[in-house]
Write a protein that holds these residues in place. Structure first.
Motif, short mmCIF file in Angstrom:
data_model
loop_
_atom_site.label_atom_id
_atom_site.label_comp_id
_atom_site.label_asym_id
_atom_site.label_seq_id
_atom_site.Cartn_x
_atom_site.Cartn_y
_atom_site.Cartn_z
N ALA A 1 0.82 -1.21 0.00
CA ALA A 1 0.00 0.00 0.00
C ALA A 1 0.85 1.26 0.00
N ALA A 2 0.47 2.22 -0.83
CA ALA A 2 1.20 3.47 -0.98
C ALA A 2 0.29 4.65 -0.65
N LEU B 1 -6.80 2.23 -9.95
CA LEU B 1 -5.92 2.13 -8.79
C LEU B 1 -6.73 1.58 -7.64
N GLY B 2 -6.18 0.62 -6.91
CA GLY B 2 -6.95 0.07 -5.80
C GLY B 2 -6.15 -0.88 -4.95
N SER B 3 -6.82 -1.48 -3.98
CA SER B 3 -6.18 -2.42 -3.06
C SER B 3 -6.27 -3.84 -3.60
N SER C 1 -14.82 -3.12 -4.87
CA SER C 1 -14.77 -3.08 -3.41
C SER C 1 -13.43 -2.56 -2.91
N GLY C 2 -12.39 -2.66 -3.73
CA GLY C 2 -11.08 -2.15 -3.34
C GLY C 2 -10.63 -0.95 -4.15
N ALA D 1 -1.96 -1.48 -6.16
CA ALA D 1 -1.77 -1.99 -7.52
C ALA D 1 -2.47 -1.08 -8.52
N ILE D 2 -2.09 -1.25 -9.78
CA ILE D 2 -2.79 -0.63 -10.90
C ILE D 2 -3.38 -1.74 -11.74
#
Length: 610
Positions: free
Chosen positions: A483-484, A508-510, A517-518, A585-586
């Motif tokens: 995570a950034a 862009l998400g988790s 959801s992310g 992540a992308i």
């Protein structure tokens, strides 16, 4: 709706699918308000297990939680313990030495945790339940007997498991089916919330003015046989006043196979309100649907994703204008079965009666065991064929990735020039992950058709629709350090005129599979406009663009403050949706689950985070 967390299904029907609508919802003859009263199954409990030599299997204090096992059908299991931090679970994943879980035979292998870090391998476990639901396990190899109690009805355990699952990326949702026809209770699939039921924990019994929000996926269930008559295939969000007959409907939103309808005040000969004759909107089967239904002063409106349906601002007139007391997610009707499924997550009910947007009930379905049948506590016992599905998450160490090939000299992370044309991207470089890529309909390959720099680019095509594979091709790449909270990513995008059918996305998400959801945020290329997903989850316009030319996009963020640069122009003051926390992540993808023919080229993917 995560729900990316839901298995993709093939949509088999696209016509109008209205069946008969019942006058009222069925009344059960054998319902229970105790979730522990359903038939015992090892995979549907939170099991606190003792070897019989322990002095007690009870928690040592109010802050201390019982350590519990959650078994899976594949023979694996998770162990939740709060030994290091009382009241907060840590998840240990353990794969059985021999995956011999067999519910019918009553056998299981698993790792048993003693005190501290000591473990035993139970290789030949034979389990059974007594009439009270107490679990007994006999280890045939050692002769040791174990006993277990189900903690699914313990609120503190449910809450702690939900929090631990959230932290580990484990997500639950409810799957509603309608496969039974002939039983009183089971001839419609439903998740029913009656506000006045004491088990709900709701703070009000009725709502004059309020709203419901829920994430849905409506699609064909791959495991259910299509009925011959093809009727009764609607899904509903229903608001009821003093009863559950159609004459008690305050408002209702209906999802048909690709069309959206509402319940009107026009009645049939018996005085029951009818579904509007014409649809007010459309959607794609299998698509993630963020739905909000609001009501006040005898009128209701609703929103599906970014589209508001409000009858030209006037609202749809309620049939029963009294306060809402029951909210129902329903599938099918009392005269038919259906091969569709309605998957729901993040179910919330708000009241505006005393305080604006007062949250009076919520459920993210993360605090139930996989396979839990929901009928009682907190849902009304008229709930039927509503089962919790738990997906994802692991605490096992990630395997070391294969070494990445060195990129060609240059300033970007990847310009795709070092790979062989025609190679699927995750084969060319294991740093990339794919979802929905079958190499036939949906492809993600190195191409020399167009390039921003050098000779190659990444070509992603959505060649599947609801009559074929019903999914889309997604390419993801994780950040090297997880995570950034701050960072930037950039890429160049080329959309040919012949390649545009639906939008293309920079996500862009988790997660690396573009699950909503992310989702942290995303940039969307529509037919002529570049849009940005903001803090409300809506797409807002940033800039126009032209097809058949390269467009350079950079997304930068500090916490949730976003700057998007398009061809050298900064768009500032933007806020991320931030559904899943800081991005890890992308993902790049094109098209949707219902259309086919969209293809897009990406080049010069770059970030210091890779």
């Amino acid at each position: 709706m995560q729900i990316s967390k839901v298995a993709t299904a093939v949509a088999l029907s696209t016509g109008l699918l209205f069946g008969c609508n019942s006058d009222g919802l069925p009344i059960p003859t054998d319902g229970s308000t105790d979730p522990g009263s359903q038939p015992s199954a090892l995979t549907t409990g939170y099991w606190q297990i003792s070897d019989g030599n322990s002095a007690s299997i009870s928690a040592s204090s109010n802050a201390d939680l019982p350590n519990v096992y959650v078994f899976q059908e594949d023979g694996n299991h998770k162990y939740y313990d709060d030994d290091d931090d009382l009241g907060t679970y840590t998840i240990k994943d353990a794969s059985a030495s021999t995956n011999n879980y067999d519910e019918e035979a009553g056998t299981v292998s698993f790792t048993y945790y003693e005190t501290g870090s000591s473990t035993l391998e139970i290789l030949d476990g034979v389990f059974s339940f007594d009439d009270a639901g107490v679990l007994s396990i006999s280890d045939e190899s050692t002769g040791i007997n174990y006993s277990g109690s189900d903690q699914t009805a313990t609120d503190s355990v449910q809450d702690a498991i939900s929090q631990a699952n959230d932290a580990s990326g484990i997500n639950g949702y409810v799957q509603i089916l309608d496969t039974n026809n002939g039983g009183v209770k089971d001839d419609v699939g439903e998740l029913r919330l009656k506000l006045s039921d004491s088990s709900t924990g709701a703070t009000v019994d009725s709502i004059e003015s309020g709203k419901v929000t829920v994430d849905l996926i409506y699609q064909v269930d791959e495991d259910t046989v299509q009925p011959e008559n093809g009727s009764g295939n609607n899904a509903y969000i229903s608001l009821y006043a003093s009863g559950t007959s159609n004459t008690n409907l305050h408002g209702e939103v209906i999802f048909n196979a690709g069309d959206i309808f509402y319940r009107s005040t026009v009645t049939d000969s018996s005085g029951k309100p009818q579904i509007a004759e014409e649809p007010v909107g459309t959607y794609t089967l299998g698509e993630d649907l963020a739905v909000e239904v609001s009501w006040t002063s005898g009128y209701y409106t609703f929103k599906v994703n970014d589209t508001v349906y409000d009858n030209s601002g006037n609202g749809f007139e309620a049939f029963d204008k009294t306060a809402v007391t029951i909210v129902s997610l329903k599938l099918g009707d009392t005269s038919n079965t259906t091969h569709y499924e309605l998957n729901a997550d993040n179910f919330k009910v708000y009241s505006n009666d005393t305080t604006t947007d007062e949250l009076v009930f919520e459920d993210n379905f993360n605090n139930y065991p996989n396979g839990q049948l929901l009928s009682g506590n907190p849902y009304n016992n008229n709930t039927a064929e509503a089962t919790v599905i738990v997906d994802g998450g692991s605490t096992e160490p990630e395997p070391e990735p294969d070494p990445e090939p060195d990129p060609e000299p240059g300033e970007v992370t990847d310009n795709f020039d070092s790979y062989t044309v025609g190679t699927q991207i995750d084969v060319a470089n294991p740093a990339y992950q794919t979802k929905g890529v079958d190499g036939f309909l949906n492809t993600a390959v190195i191409s020399s058709d167009f390039a921003k720099s050098g000779s190659n680019s990444l070509r992603i095509e959505d060649g599947a629709d609801s009559t074929t594979d019903n999914n889309k091709a997604i390419v993801g790449r994780d950040f090297a350090s997880g995570a950034a909270e701050t960072g930037s990513v950039s890429t160049s995008v080329y959309i040919p005129s012949d390649g545009y059918v639906k939008a293309s996305y920079i996500f862009l998400g988790s997660n690396n599979d573009a699950s909503s959801s992310g989702r942290f945020t995303e940039v969307v290329f529509t037919s002529s406009m570049i849009k940005f997903r903001n803090e409300t989850g809506s797409q807002v316009e940033l800039a126009s663009y032209s097809k058949d030319t390269w467009v350079d996009v950079t997304i930068s963020w500090v916490d949730t403050d976003i700057t998007v640069n398009v061809d050298g122009t900064d768009y500032t003051g933007l806020k991320a949706e931030n559904a899943g926390g800081s991005p890890t992540a992308i993902a790049l993808y094109t098209g949707d689950n219902g259309s086919k023919g969209t293809y897009t080229y990406f080049d010069n993917l770059d970030s210091d985070l890779f």
